[in-house]
Design a protein around this motif. Structure first.
Motif, PDB file in Angstrom:
ATOM      1  N   LEU A  74       0.826  -1.206   0.000  1.00  0.00           N
ATOM      2  CA  LEU A  74       0.000   0.000   0.000  1.00  0.00           C
ATOM      3  C   LEU A  74       0.861   1.257   0.000  1.00  0.00           C
ATOM      4  O   LEU A  74       0.584   2.214  -0.736  1.00  0.00           O
ATOM      5  N   ALA A  75       1.923   1.254   0.807  1.00  0.00           N
ATOM      6  CA  ALA A  75       2.795   2.423   0.860  1.00  0.00           C
ATOM      7  C   ALA A  75       3.491   2.657  -0.479  1.00  0.00           C
ATOM      8  O   ALA A  75       3.600   3.801  -0.945  1.00  0.00           O
ATOM      9  N   CYS A  76       3.955   1.593  -1.101  1.00  0.00           N
ATOM     10  CA  CYS A  76       4.626   1.728  -2.395  1.00  0.00           C
ATOM     11  C   CYS A  76       3.664   2.222  -3.469  1.00  0.00           C
ATOM     12  O   CYS A  76       4.037   3.048  -4.317  1.00  0.00           O
ATOM     13  N   VAL A  94       5.200   9.863  -6.919  1.00  0.00           N
ATOM     14  CA  VAL A  94       6.317  10.746  -6.587  1.00  0.00           C
ATOM     15  C   VAL A  94       7.646  10.057  -6.868  1.00  0.00           C
ATOM     16  O   VAL A  94       8.568  10.655  -7.443  1.00  0.00           O
ATOM     17  N   VAL A  95       7.775   8.791  -6.464  1.00  0.00           N
ATOM     18  CA  VAL A  95       9.035   8.072  -6.665  1.00  0.00           C
ATOM     19  C   VAL A  95       9.341   7.924  -8.153  1.00  0.00           C
ATOM     20  O   VAL A  95      10.478   8.124  -8.603  1.00  0.00           O
ATOM     21  N   ASN A  96       8.325   7.582  -8.936  1.00  0.00           N
ATOM     22  CA  ASN A  96       8.551   7.403 -10.378  1.00  0.00           C
ATOM     23  C   ASN A  96       8.937   8.713 -11.063  1.00  0.00           C
ATOM     24  O   ASN A  96       9.804   8.723 -11.960  1.00  0.00           O
ATOM     25  N   ILE A  97       8.315   9.803 -10.658  1.00  0.00           N
ATOM     26  CA  ILE A  97       8.676  11.105 -11.239  1.00  0.00           C
ATOM     27  C   ILE A  97      10.097  11.498 -10.838  1.00  0.00           C
ATOM     28  O   ILE A  97      10.872  12.023 -11.653  1.00  0.00           O
ATOM     29  N   LEU A  98      10.481  11.221  -9.578  1.00  0.00           N
ATOM     30  CA  LEU A  98      11.844  11.501  -9.152  1.00  0.00           C
ATOM     31  C   LEU A  98      12.847  10.676  -9.950  1.00  0.00           C
ATOM     32  O   LEU A  98      13.907  11.181 -10.354  1.00  0.00           O
ATOM     33  N   ALA A  99      12.514   9.405 -10.181  1.00  0.00           N
ATOM     34  CA  ALA A  99      13.412   8.548 -10.961  1.00  0.00           C
ATOM     35  C   ALA A  99      13.470   8.981 -12.422  1.00  0.00           C
ATOM     36  O   ALA A  99      14.521   8.879 -13.071  1.00  0.00           O
ATOM     37  N   LEU A 100      12.348   9.496 -12.942  1.00  0.00           N
ATOM     38  CA  LEU A 100      12.317   9.917 -14.337  1.00  0.00           C
ATOM     39  C   LEU A 100      13.198  11.124 -14.573  1.00  0.00           C
ATOM     40  O   LEU A 100      13.935  11.196 -15.568  1.00  0.00           O
ATOM     41  N   TYR A 146      11.720   2.771  -2.843  1.00  0.00           N
ATOM     42  CA  TYR A 146      10.812   1.653  -2.611  1.00  0.00           C
ATOM     43  C   TYR A 146      11.360   0.716  -1.535  1.00  0.00           C
ATOM     44  O   TYR A 146      10.605   0.166  -0.727  1.00  0.00           O
ATOM     45  N   GLY A 147      12.672   0.522  -1.500  1.00  0.00           N
ATOM     46  CA  GLY A 147      13.268  -0.288  -0.450  1.00  0.00           C
ATOM     47  C   GLY A 147      13.106   0.340   0.919  1.00  0.00           C
ATOM     48  O   GLY A 147      12.857  -0.356   1.911  1.00  0.00           O
ATOM     49  N   VAL A 148      13.237   1.676   0.989  1.00  0.00           N
ATOM     50  CA  VAL A 148      13.022   2.375   2.255  1.00  0.00           C
ATOM     51  C   VAL A 148      11.571   2.234   2.704  1.00  0.00           C
ATOM     52  O   VAL A 148      11.286   2.018   3.890  1.00  0.00           O
ATOM     53  N   LEU A 149      10.634   2.331   1.762  1.00  0.00           N
ATOM     54  CA  LEU A 149       9.223   2.162   2.107  1.00  0.00           C
ATOM     55  C   LEU A 149       8.945   0.757   2.629  1.00  0.00           C
ATOM     56  O   LEU A 149       8.175   0.571   3.573  1.00  0.00           O
ATOM     57  N   ALA A 150       9.565  -0.247   2.016  1.00  0.00           N
ATOM     58  CA  ALA A 150       9.394  -1.616   2.498  1.00  0.00           C
ATOM     59  C   ALA A 150       9.944  -1.762   3.915  1.00  0.00           C
ATOM     60  O   ALA A 150       9.330  -2.421   4.769  1.00  0.00           O
ATOM     61  N   ALA A 151      11.084  -1.160   4.181  1.00  0.00           N
ATOM     62  CA  ALA A 151      11.650  -1.225   5.530  1.00  0.00           C
ATOM     63  C   ALA A 151      10.757  -0.516   6.542  1.00  0.00           C
ATOM     64  O   ALA A 151      10.542  -1.012   7.661  1.00  0.00           O
ATOM     65  N   LEU A 152      10.205   0.627   6.173  1.00  0.00           N
ATOM     66  CA  LEU A 152       9.291   1.336   7.066  1.00  0.00           C
ATOM     67  C   LEU A 152       8.014   0.540   7.307  1.00  0.00           C
ATOM     68  O   LEU A 152       7.439   0.587   8.395  1.00  0.00           O
ATOM     69  N   GLY A 153       7.557  -0.214   6.292  1.00  0.00           N
ATOM     70  CA  GLY A 153       6.391  -1.067   6.479  1.00  0.00           C
ATOM     71  C   GLY A 153       6.653  -2.168   7.490  1.00  0.00           C
ATOM     72  O   GLY A 153       5.804  -2.473   8.340  1.00  0.00           O
ATOM     73  N   ALA A 154       7.826  -2.793   7.423  1.00  0.00           N
ATOM     74  CA  ALA A 154       8.183  -3.821   8.404  1.00  0.00           C
ATOM     75  C   ALA A 154       8.305  -3.227   9.800  1.00  0.00           C
ATOM     76  O   ALA A 154       7.863  -3.829  10.791  1.00  0.00           O
ATOM     77  N   LEU A 155       8.877  -2.035   9.896  1.00  0.00           N
ATOM     78  CA  LEU A 155       9.017  -1.380  11.191  1.00  0.00           C
ATOM     79  C   LEU A 155       7.657  -1.035  11.791  1.00  0.00           C
ATOM     80  O   LEU A 155       7.423  -1.247  12.993  1.00  0.00           O
ATOM     81  N   SER A 156       6.751  -0.527  10.970  1.00  0.00           N
ATOM     82  CA  SER A 156       5.419  -0.184  11.477  1.00  0.00           C
ATOM     83  C   SER A 156       4.654  -1.423  11.918  1.00  0.00           C
ATOM     84  O   SER A 156       3.923  -1.392  12.920  1.00  0.00           O
ATOM     85  N   ALA A 157       4.813  -2.544  11.222  1.00  0.00           N
ATOM     86  CA  ALA A 157       4.152  -3.784  11.630  1.00  0.00           C
ATOM     87  C   ALA A 157       4.686  -4.262  12.970  1.00  0.00           C
ATOM     88  O   ALA A 157       3.916  -4.704  13.836  1.00  0.00           O
ATOM     89  N   ALA A 158       5.997  -4.190  13.171  1.00  0.00           N
ATOM     90  CA  ALA A 158       6.572  -4.610  14.447  1.00  0.00           C
ATOM     91  C   ALA A 158       6.078  -3.736  15.596  1.00  0.00           C
ATOM     92  O   ALA A 158       5.712  -4.235  16.671  1.00  0.00           O
ATOM     93  N   ILE A 159       6.050  -2.426  15.386  1.00  0.00           N
ATOM     94  CA  ILE A 159       5.563  -1.520  16.431  1.00  0.00           C
ATOM     95  C   ILE A 159       4.083  -1.780  16.715  1.00  0.00           C
ATOM     96  O   ILE A 159       3.646  -1.764  17.884  1.00  0.00           O
ATOM     97  N   SER A 160       3.302  -2.053  15.682  1.00  0.00           N
ATOM     98  CA  SER A 160       1.873  -2.324  15.872  1.00  0.00           C
ATOM     99  C   SER A 160       1.650  -3.579  16.698  1.00  0.00           C
ATOM    100  O   SER A 160       0.756  -3.628  17.555  1.00  0.00           O
ATOM    101  N   VAL A 161       2.451  -4.613  16.465  1.00  0.00           N
ATOM    102  CA  VAL A 161       2.333  -5.837  17.255  1.00  0.00           C
ATOM    103  C   VAL A 161       2.649  -5.555  18.724  1.00  0.00           C
ATOM    104  O   VAL A 161       1.934  -6.002  19.628  1.00  0.00           O
TER     105      VAL A 161
END
Length: 327
Positions: A131-133, A139-145, A155-170
């Motif tokens: 969902l975050a990606c 924005v990410v695609n325009i920056l890359a363009l 996208y890798g940073v967003l994936a890492a933030l998603g894992a971090l948010s899931a851990a905090i939520s648990v």
């Protein structure tokens, strides 16, 4: 074929149920509606890319250098975006304990409840990442363009933030079970998720007030006073921003730390999943004490429907919190 009860087998089960829920929610069983929805989403996604180009294009055209102002901009906007991710994962983790009717069947089977908890927490993290990606992709695609393919590291940073948010939520959900009990956990968790999610909207509105007369809502992050008060360039605070700009070493470090933290949280809390899930199921099936019947009053169909709906909300406040969460 995967072995029944294994983690891949449970993962397939979770993905299959998630896909069925998504299809049922979006199409209501109608194939034509699904086609229209796909066309609408593609058009909307293309429109978001155009809007991102309008908002970010001028910033990229001026040249992006790794200075404190750029790091402040990326970190501040990323922090606001992370509040949405944390709110969504907190709501999803709470839903995993209360909303699934198959827990009684699975927990009474020979399957391991630890594996089930690991799979469902991983599914929550994966959902948050996807969902975050998707939300940040324009924005990410325009920056890359305009700025180069190194921006795809975001996208890798967003994936890492998603894992971090899931851990905090648990951790938050388990803490609420221990402090407030299963009867109050889901309502408190929904309130916390709503407050955290509102932080994004409040942050945007605060920037709009401070940047009155300027279309760039993040102009306040570029003020000389704000940038001067920020940490030094070599601070670890800027590690996610540097990773999003293509620092591969920082990106690998963030991903390893986030996934490792999520794995540690799952390993340390999975043993209590069955106990809390059973307690939550008991709360969900609590009987309501019947009161003496009141005499009927003459009312229209609309009035009777409103009375019935308010009675249902009073019996289960989580319905109201779910509605407010979606709003």
């Amino acid at each position: 074929m995967t072995t029944a009860g294994s983690i891949p087998w449970m993962a397939q089960h979770e993905l299959r149920l998630a896909w069925r829920d998504f299809v049922a929610m979006t199409t209501a069983g109608r194939k034509t509606r699904g086609v229209v929805l796909v066309l609408f989403l593609l058009s909307f996604w293309a429109g978001l890319h155009w809007l991102a180009d309008v908002l970010v294009g001028r910033w990229i055209a001026g040249g992006i250098i790794i200075d404190k102002a750029t790091l402040v901009m990326l970190t501040g906007s990323g922090l606001l975006f992370w509040t949405v991710m944390l709110s969504q994962t907190l709501e999803s983790v709470t839903r995993a304990y209360y909303s699934r009717a198959d827990l009684d069947l699975i927990l009474s089977s020979p399957a391991s409840s630890r594996r089930l908890f690991a799979v469902r927490t991983g599914a929550v993290a994966l959902t948050g990442m996807v969902l975050a990606c998707l939300l940040a992709s324009p924005v990410v695609n325009i920056l890359a363009l305009h700025g180069g393919p190194q921006w795809f590291a975001a996208y890798g940073v967003l994936a890492a933030l998603g894992a971090l948010s899931a851990a905090i939520s648990v951790l938050v959900t388990i803490g609420l079970f221990r402090v407030a009990g299963p009867k109050q956990t889901r309502l408190i968790a929904q309130i916390i998720a709503g407050i955290v999610g509102a932080g994004f909207i409040i942050g945007i509105q605060a920037m709009a007030i401070l940047s009155f007369g300027n279309m760039n809502r993040f102009e306040v992050l570029q003020s000389p006073e704000f940038v001067a008060a920020a940490p030094a360039l070599d601070s670890l605070v800027w590690l996610p921003a540097r990773a999003a700009m293509g620092d591969l070493a920082g990106l690998v470090l963030i991903i390893v730390l986030s996934l490792g933290f999520l794995a540690m949280v799952i390993a340390t809390t999975s043993g209590s999943f069955a106990r809390y899930a059973i307690a939550a199921a008991g709360v969900a099936h609590t009987r309501i004490r019947q009161t003496a019947a009141k005499p009927f009053r003459k009312a229209s169909q609309r009035q009777a429907l409103r009375v019935k709906e308010w009675r249902l909300l009073r019996r289960d406040p989580w319905l109201l919190s779910q509605t407010l969460m979606q709003i």
